[in-house]
Design a protein around this motif. Structure first.
Motif, PDB file in Angstrom:
ATOM      1  N   ASP A  80       0.819  -1.212   0.000  1.00  0.00           N
ATOM      2  CA  ASP A  80       0.000   0.000   0.000  1.00  0.00           C
ATOM      3  C   ASP A  80       0.851   1.259   0.000  1.00  0.00           C
ATOM      4  O   ASP A  80       0.453   2.272  -0.593  1.00  0.00           O
ATOM      5  N   LEU A  81       2.005   1.192   0.666  1.00  0.00           N
ATOM      6  CA  LEU A  81       2.857   2.375   0.807  1.00  0.00           C
ATOM      7  C   LEU A  81       4.319   2.014   0.578  1.00  0.00           C
ATOM      8  O   LEU A  81       4.762   0.923   0.951  1.00  0.00           O
ATOM      9  N   TRP A  82       5.044   2.951   0.002  1.00  0.00           N
ATOM     10  CA  TRP A  82       6.506   2.878  -0.038  1.00  0.00           C
ATOM     11  C   TRP A  82       7.036   4.238   0.386  1.00  0.00           C
ATOM     12  O   TRP A  82       6.732   5.256  -0.240  1.00  0.00           O
ATOM     13  N   VAL A  83       7.799   4.262   1.456  1.00  0.00           N
ATOM     14  CA  VAL A  83       8.420   5.495   1.942  1.00  0.00           C
ATOM     15  C   VAL A  83       9.933   5.319   1.824  1.00  0.00           C
ATOM     16  O   VAL A  83      10.515   4.432   2.451  1.00  0.00           O
ATOM     17  N   HIS A  84      10.559   6.175   1.041  1.00  0.00           N
ATOM     18  CA  HIS A  84      11.991   6.032   0.765  1.00  0.00           C
ATOM     19  C   HIS A  84      12.785   7.064   1.565  1.00  0.00           C
ATOM     20  O   HIS A  84      12.728   8.259   1.282  1.00  0.00           O
ATOM     21  N   CYS A  85      13.520   6.575   2.559  1.00  0.00           N
ATOM     22  CA  CYS A  85      14.313   7.446   3.424  1.00  0.00           C
ATOM     23  C   CYS A  85      15.808   7.139   3.370  1.00  0.00           C
ATOM     24  O   CYS A  85      16.589   7.814   4.043  1.00  0.00           O
ATOM     25  N   ALA A  86      16.205   6.131   2.616  1.00  0.00           N
ATOM     26  CA  ALA A  86      17.618   5.764   2.555  1.00  0.00           C
ATOM     27  C   ALA A  86      18.423   6.897   1.926  1.00  0.00           C
ATOM     28  O   ALA A  86      18.025   7.467   0.911  1.00  0.00           O
ATOM     29  N   VAL A  87      19.562   7.201   2.534  1.00  0.00           N
ATOM     30  CA  VAL A  87      20.373   8.313   2.028  1.00  0.00           C
ATOM     31  C   VAL A  87      21.821   8.126   2.451  1.00  0.00           C
ATOM     32  O   VAL A  87      22.107   7.536   3.504  1.00  0.00           O
ATOM     33  N   PRO A 123       5.182  -1.975  -9.630  1.00  0.00           N
ATOM     34  CA  PRO A 123       4.132  -2.979  -9.815  1.00  0.00           C
ATOM     35  C   PRO A 123       3.500  -3.444  -8.505  1.00  0.00           C
ATOM     36  O   PRO A 123       2.318  -3.830  -8.484  1.00  0.00           O
ATOM     37  N   LEU A 124       4.261  -3.416  -7.422  1.00  0.00           N
ATOM     38  CA  LEU A 124       3.702  -3.789  -6.122  1.00  0.00           C
ATOM     39  C   LEU A 124       2.715  -2.738  -5.621  1.00  0.00           C
ATOM     40  O   LEU A 124       1.737  -3.063  -4.943  1.00  0.00           O
ATOM     41  N   LEU A 125       2.970  -1.486  -5.936  1.00  0.00           N
ATOM     42  CA  LEU A 125       2.064  -0.405  -5.532  1.00  0.00           C
ATOM     43  C   LEU A 125       0.795  -0.390  -6.375  1.00  0.00           C
ATOM     44  O   LEU A 125      -0.274   0.007  -5.890  1.00  0.00           O
ATOM     45  N   GLY A 126       0.920  -0.797  -7.633  1.00  0.00           N
ATOM     46  CA  GLY A 126      -0.238  -0.797  -8.513  1.00  0.00           C
ATOM     47  C   GLY A 126      -0.782   0.598  -8.738  1.00  0.00           C
ATOM     48  O   GLY A 126      -0.067   1.603  -8.625  1.00  0.00           O
ATOM     49  N   ALA A 127      -2.064   0.688  -9.017  1.00  0.00           N
ATOM     50  CA  ALA A 127      -2.689   1.977  -9.304  1.00  0.00           C
ATOM     51  C   ALA A 127      -3.099   2.726  -8.051  1.00  0.00           C
ATOM     52  O   ALA A 127      -3.264   3.949  -8.071  1.00  0.00           O
ATOM     53  N   SER A 128      -3.254   2.014  -6.935  1.00  0.00           N
ATOM     54  CA  SER A 128      -3.829   2.630  -5.742  1.00  0.00           C
ATOM     55  C   SER A 128      -2.829   2.904  -4.625  1.00  0.00           C
ATOM     56  O   SER A 128      -3.183   3.502  -3.608  1.00  0.00           O
ATOM     57  N   GLY A 129      -1.575   2.480  -4.777  1.00  0.00           N
ATOM     58  CA  GLY A 129      -0.589   2.689  -3.724  1.00  0.00           C
ATOM     59  C   GLY A 129      -0.040   4.107  -3.704  1.00  0.00           C
ATOM     60  O   GLY A 129      -0.339   4.933  -4.575  1.00  0.00           O
ATOM     61  N   THR A 130       0.780   4.365  -2.691  1.00  0.00           N
ATOM     62  CA  THR A 130       1.397   5.686  -2.520  1.00  0.00           C
ATOM     63  C   THR A 130       2.879   5.527  -2.253  1.00  0.00           C
ATOM     64  O   THR A 130       3.283   4.697  -1.435  1.00  0.00           O
ATOM     65  N   ALA A 131       3.683   6.330  -2.944  1.00  0.00           N
ATOM     66  CA  ALA A 131       5.124   6.397  -2.689  1.00  0.00           C
ATOM     67  C   ALA A 131       5.469   7.800  -2.211  1.00  0.00           C
ATOM     68  O   ALA A 131       4.894   8.785  -2.690  1.00  0.00           O
ATOM     69  N   MET A 132       6.411   7.888  -1.273  1.00  0.00           N
ATOM     70  CA  MET A 132       6.815   9.192  -0.759  1.00  0.00           C
ATOM     71  C   MET A 132       8.330   9.299  -0.741  1.00  0.00           C
ATOM     72  O   MET A 132       9.028   8.398  -0.288  1.00  0.00           O
ATOM     73  N   PHE A 133       8.828  10.431  -1.244  1.00  0.00           N
ATOM     74  CA  PHE A 133      10.252  10.751  -1.267  1.00  0.00           C
ATOM     75  C   PHE A 133      10.475  12.079  -0.552  1.00  0.00           C
ATOM     76  O   PHE A 133       9.529  12.840  -0.339  1.00  0.00           O
ATOM     77  N   PHE A 134      11.736  12.378  -0.245  1.00  0.00           N
ATOM     78  CA  PHE A 134      12.041  13.572   0.535  1.00  0.00           C
ATOM     79  C   PHE A 134      13.121  14.405  -0.130  1.00  0.00           C
ATOM     80  O   PHE A 134      14.254  13.957  -0.314  1.00  0.00           O
ATOM     81  N   ASP A 135      12.733  15.613  -0.506  1.00  0.00           N
ATOM     82  CA  ASP A 135      13.680  16.573  -1.063  1.00  0.00           C
ATOM     83  C   ASP A 135      14.455  17.211   0.082  1.00  0.00           C
ATOM     84  O   ASP A 135      14.108  17.050   1.254  1.00  0.00           O
ATOM     85  N   ASP A 136      15.513  17.922  -0.263  1.00  0.00           N
ATOM     86  CA  ASP A 136      16.383  18.509   0.753  1.00  0.00           C
ATOM     87  C   ASP A 136      16.569  19.990   0.460  1.00  0.00           C
ATOM     88  O   ASP A 136      16.665  20.401  -0.699  1.00  0.00           O
ATOM     89  N   GLN A 137      16.640  20.777   1.518  1.00  0.00           N
ATOM     90  CA  GLN A 137      16.775  22.225   1.368  1.00  0.00           C
ATOM     91  C   GLN A 137      18.198  22.666   1.038  1.00  0.00           C
ATOM     92  O   GLN A 137      18.439  23.833   0.753  1.00  0.00           O
ATOM     93  N   THR A 138      19.156  21.740   1.049  1.00  0.00           N
ATOM     94  CA  THR A 138      20.563  22.132   0.879  1.00  0.00           C
ATOM     95  C   THR A 138      21.011  22.170  -0.577  1.00  0.00           C
ATOM     96  O   THR A 138      22.170  22.490  -0.850  1.00  0.00           O
ATOM     97  N   THR A 139      20.146  21.857  -1.525  1.00  0.00           N
ATOM     98  CA  THR A 139      20.544  21.847  -2.927  1.00  0.00           C
ATOM     99  C   THR A 139      21.133  23.197  -3.330  1.00  0.00           C
ATOM    100  O   THR A 139      20.494  24.234  -3.196  1.00  0.00           O
TER     101      THR A 139
END
Length: 214
Positions: A80-87, A123-139
């Motif tokens: 249902d969800l993918w939250v990407h925090c690896a950095v 494909p695991l998220l399909g049409a109804s899932g949600t993915a979240m990523f995090f931008d950074d203010q230091t760019t």
């Protein structure tokens, strides 16, 4: 069937906090390289009555990620969800003095891995899932070139995916969290008053409504 949340980079900071918060409503698949930290997360989740599956893996290992996603599919069929925090936070340095190894590692973890993860996880998220990523203010900040360039590549890909999937799903979100009291922040700003920074748990709590809204 339980709702499933995949959190990459779940061993510390915001990833740890989001995984812990999501465990109240989801079975959390927690991915990180540090086994001990994942076990600490699992202890906290179980103490609160939740459940997690620990995946001590390196997101740059394409074979491991393929195996993980196949295992998720075989067990649950979807997420249902993918939250990407690896950095990876490379040491601050002038652009003219970037170490090639730091550059390669930053690009591998922060950018190149996305070319594997998104095709595997979409494909695991399909049409109804949600993915979240995090931008950074230091760019663009001085001495942040190695880190910021790799993060910019990651977020550019995430924003492209978000536009591509607007009408078809999954829902792809890019958030810009406030400055937080994390190890990454401390590496970039040693000696900073950490009491003035946001706590990852508070930031995670603020992000939950966006993650969980259909």
């Amino acid at each position: 069937m339980s709702k499933i949340a995949l959190v990459t980079g779940a061993s510390r900071g915001l990833g740890f906090a989001i995984a812990e918060a999501l465990a109240a409503s989801h079975h959390v698949v927690a991915v990180a390289r540090t086994t001990g930290a994942l076990e600490d997360l699992d202890d906290r989740i179980q103490a609160a009555g939740g459940q997690a599956t620990l995946a001590p893996m390196d997101i740059t290992n394409e074979g491991a990620m393929a195996q993980l996603c196949r295992s998720i599919y075989d067990r649950w069929g979807s997420i249902d969800l993918w939250v990407h925090c690896a950095v990876h936070a490379a040491p601050l340095t002038p652009a003219a003095h970037i170490d090639p190894k730091d550059w390669a590692k930053s690009m591998s973890i922060n950018a190149t891995s996305m070319g594997t993860l998104i095709p595997y996880i979409a494909p695991l998220l399909g049409a109804s899932g949600t993915a979240m990523f995090f931008d950074d203010q230091t760019t663009g900040d001085k001495f942040h070139g190695c880190y910021a360039a790799s993060k910019a590549a990651q977020i550019t890909l995430a924003r492209s995916w978000a536009r591509e999937s607007t009408n078809t799903g999954p829902r792809v979100l890019v958030e810009v969290p406030p400055a937080m009291s994390t190890a990454t922040r401390a590496r970039f700003h040693p000696g900073e008053d950490r009491a003035a920074l946001a706590h990852p748990r508070d930031v995670a709590a603020g992000l939950l409504p966006k993650l969980l809204s259909a």
